[in-house]
Design a protein around this motif. Sequence first.
Motif, short mmCIF file in Angstrom:
data_model
loop_
_atom_site.label_atom_id
_atom_site.label_comp_id
_atom_site.label_asym_id
_atom_site.label_seq_id
_atom_site.Cartn_x
_atom_site.Cartn_y
_atom_site.Cartn_z
N GLY A 1 0.95 -1.29 0.03
CA GLY A 1 -0.13 0.17 0.04
C GLY A 1 0.74 1.34 -0.13
O GLY A 1 2.07 1.22 -0.11
N ASP A 2 0.27 2.64 0.28
CA ASP A 2 0.88 3.72 0.31
C ASP A 2 1.99 3.89 1.56
O ASP A 2 1.60 3.01 2.50
CB ASP A 2 0.02 4.91 0.47
CG ASP A 2 -1.11 4.81 -0.88
OD1 ASP A 2 -0.39 4.64 -1.77
OD2 ASP A 2 -2.00 5.25 -0.66
N TRP A 3 2.86 4.87 1.27
CA TRP A 3 3.58 4.78 2.81
C TRP A 3 2.78 5.70 3.71
O TRP A 3 1.53 6.09 3.44
CB TRP A 3 4.83 5.83 2.23
CG TRP A 3 5.83 5.17 1.24
CD1 TRP A 3 5.99 5.67 0.13
CD2 TRP A 3 6.62 4.06 1.63
NE1 TRP A 3 7.03 4.91 -0.47
CE2 TRP A 3 7.38 4.04 0.39
CE3 TRP A 3 6.54 3.26 2.56
CZ2 TRP A 3 8.29 2.88 0.25
CZ3 TRP A 3 7.72 2.13 2.53
CH2 TRP A 3 8.36 2.06 1.35
N ARG A 4 3.22 5.78 4.84
CA ARG A 4 2.28 6.53 5.77
C ARG A 4 2.25 7.83 5.72
O ARG A 4 3.28 8.54 5.19
CB ARG A 4 3.08 6.53 7.21
CG ARG A 4 2.75 5.09 7.74
CD ARG A 4 3.71 4.63 8.98
NE ARG A 4 3.28 5.55 10.12
CZ ARG A 4 4.31 5.70 11.00
NH1 ARG A 4 5.65 5.35 11.16
NH2 ARG A 4 3.84 6.52 12.13
N PRO A 5 0.90 8.45 5.39
CA PRO A 5 1.09 10.10 4.89
C PRO A 5 1.56 11.02 5.90
O PRO A 5 1.75 10.65 7.23
CB PRO A 5 -0.65 10.13 5.10
CG PRO A 5 -1.24 9.16 5.75
CD PRO A 5 -0.17 7.96 6.06
N LEU A 6 1.68 12.22 5.44
CA LEU A 6 2.50 13.10 6.14
C LEU A 6 1.18 14.15 6.17
O LEU A 6 0.43 14.63 5.18
CB LEU A 6 3.69 13.73 5.51
CG LEU A 6 4.71 13.02 5.09
CD1 LEU A 6 5.70 13.73 4.53
CD2 LEU A 6 5.18 12.29 6.46
N LEU A 7 1.29 14.98 7.43
CA LEU A 7 0.15 16.15 7.49
C LEU A 7 0.88 17.44 7.77
O LEU A 7 1.44 17.37 8.97
CB LEU A 7 -0.92 15.59 8.43
CG LEU A 7 -1.94 16.45 9.04
CD1 LEU A 7 -2.64 17.25 7.84
CD2 LEU A 7 -2.89 16.10 10.03
N PHE A 8 0.63 18.44 7.37
CA PHE A 8 1.05 19.69 7.56
C PHE A 8 -0.34 20.50 8.00
O PHE A 8 -1.26 20.67 6.91
CB PHE A 8 1.70 20.51 6.53
CG PHE A 8 3.03 19.43 6.04
CD1 PHE A 8 4.04 19.75 6.99
CD2 PHE A 8 3.13 18.54 5.60
CE1 PHE A 8 5.39 19.05 6.92
CE2 PHE A 8 4.18 17.60 5.13
CZ PHE A 8 5.13 17.87 5.81
N VAL A 9 -0.35 21.16 9.01
CA VAL A 9 -1.48 22.22 9.36
C VAL A 9 -1.02 23.68 9.50
O VAL A 9 -0.15 23.86 10.43
CB VAL A 9 -2.23 21.86 10.68
CG1 VAL A 9 -3.57 22.76 10.84
CG2 VAL A 9 -2.50 20.29 10.50
N MET A 10 -1.57 24.53 9.12
CA MET A 10 -1.07 26.01 9.14
C MET A 10 -2.47 26.99 9.51
O MET A 10 -3.48 26.81 8.60
CB MET A 10 -0.46 26.58 7.72
CG MET A 10 0.08 27.76 7.94
SD MET A 10 -0.91 29.31 8.06
CE MET A 10 -1.81 29.20 6.63
N THR A 11 -2.30 27.56 10.73
CA THR A 11 -3.30 28.23 11.02
C THR A 11 -2.73 29.49 11.64
O THR A 11 -1.91 29.62 12.31
CB THR A 11 -4.41 27.59 11.99
OG1 THR A 11 -5.44 28.58 12.55
CG2 THR A 11 -3.68 26.92 13.40
N ASP A 12 -3.68 30.82 11.75
CA ASP A 12 -3.42 31.88 12.21
C ASP A 12 -4.19 32.21 13.32
O ASP A 12 -4.11 33.47 14.22
CB ASP A 12 -3.20 33.14 11.25
CG ASP A 12 -4.73 33.56 10.82
OD1 ASP A 12 -5.63 32.72 11.11
OD2 ASP A 12 -4.88 34.93 10.69
N GLY A 13 -4.90 31.24 13.87
CA GLY A 13 -5.89 31.52 15.06
C GLY A 13 -6.12 30.30 15.89
O GLY A 13 -4.97 29.68 15.97
N SER A 14 -7.40 29.99 16.51
CA SER A 14 -7.43 28.83 16.95
C SER A 14 -8.87 28.28 16.58
O SER A 14 -9.82 29.09 16.07
CB SER A 14 -7.45 28.77 18.58
OG SER A 14 -8.38 29.97 18.82
N PRO A 15 -9.03 27.07 16.72
CA PRO A 15 -10.47 26.37 16.16
C PRO A 15 -11.76 26.95 16.65
O PRO A 15 -11.83 27.04 17.95
CB PRO A 15 -10.32 25.08 16.55
CG PRO A 15 -9.02 24.74 17.04
CD PRO A 15 -8.41 26.18 17.67
N SER A 16 -12.48 27.52 15.79
CA SER A 16 -13.81 28.22 16.27
C SER A 16 -14.65 26.77 16.74
O SER A 16 -15.65 27.17 17.47
CB SER A 16 -14.41 28.63 15.15
OG SER A 16 -13.81 29.64 14.67
#
Length: 213
Positions: A109-124
């Motif tokens: 199967g696929d390699w383990r996925p990479l995740l990048f998250v970019m935010t300028d605030g905090s979750p509403s």
Amino acid sequence: MSVRRLPVYILLDTSGSMRGEPIHSVNVGLQAMLSALRQDPYALESVHLSIITFDVEAREYLPLTPLDEVKLGEVIVPDAGATFLGAALELLLQRVDRDIKKTSDEAKGDWRPLLFVMTDGSPSDLYAYREAISQVKTRNFGSILACAAGPKAKQEILLELTDRVVTLDTMDSAAFSGFFKWVSASVAIGSSSAGVSGQVSLPPPPPEVQLVF
């Protein structure tokens, strides 16, 4: 013999506060990241890129696409908008469950996925965000990296998702370009060391990007 894919998911904050220079800088940074990755033979062979944007809702801006076929239009920001990062993680989970090929008797199967998250605030949608985190942790990502951009981003909230959090003090194109260059270097390392188990090791960040410990 098909090459195993390295899925890379990028979650981008497009809430109202990203209007103007910040989102312009993000667009410049994304194009620089694409150019850098396309010059890397390992990445070109294996990386598949997906981008999810989030404001008052989460959208799949770019479905999982082979690197050499990615065409990015301009990411835009609505007039106003909350920061529904929880909804973005929920959409991510759906897409990962749909997209990722698991290893079977017939094929790897696929390699383990990479995740990048970019935010300028905090979750509403903090409750949904926290609910989604426990699910994200069961999906076996090779690495999760979060970026707190600018003075209003809450690092401690992102540390609930991953222990790999970086900060950008400013939201100009130098800072975002530095961040996306670092993302591309991290992805390039991920694509050349994809067979190694455990978390993908990250290159040292450029001066605009501070690691939070």
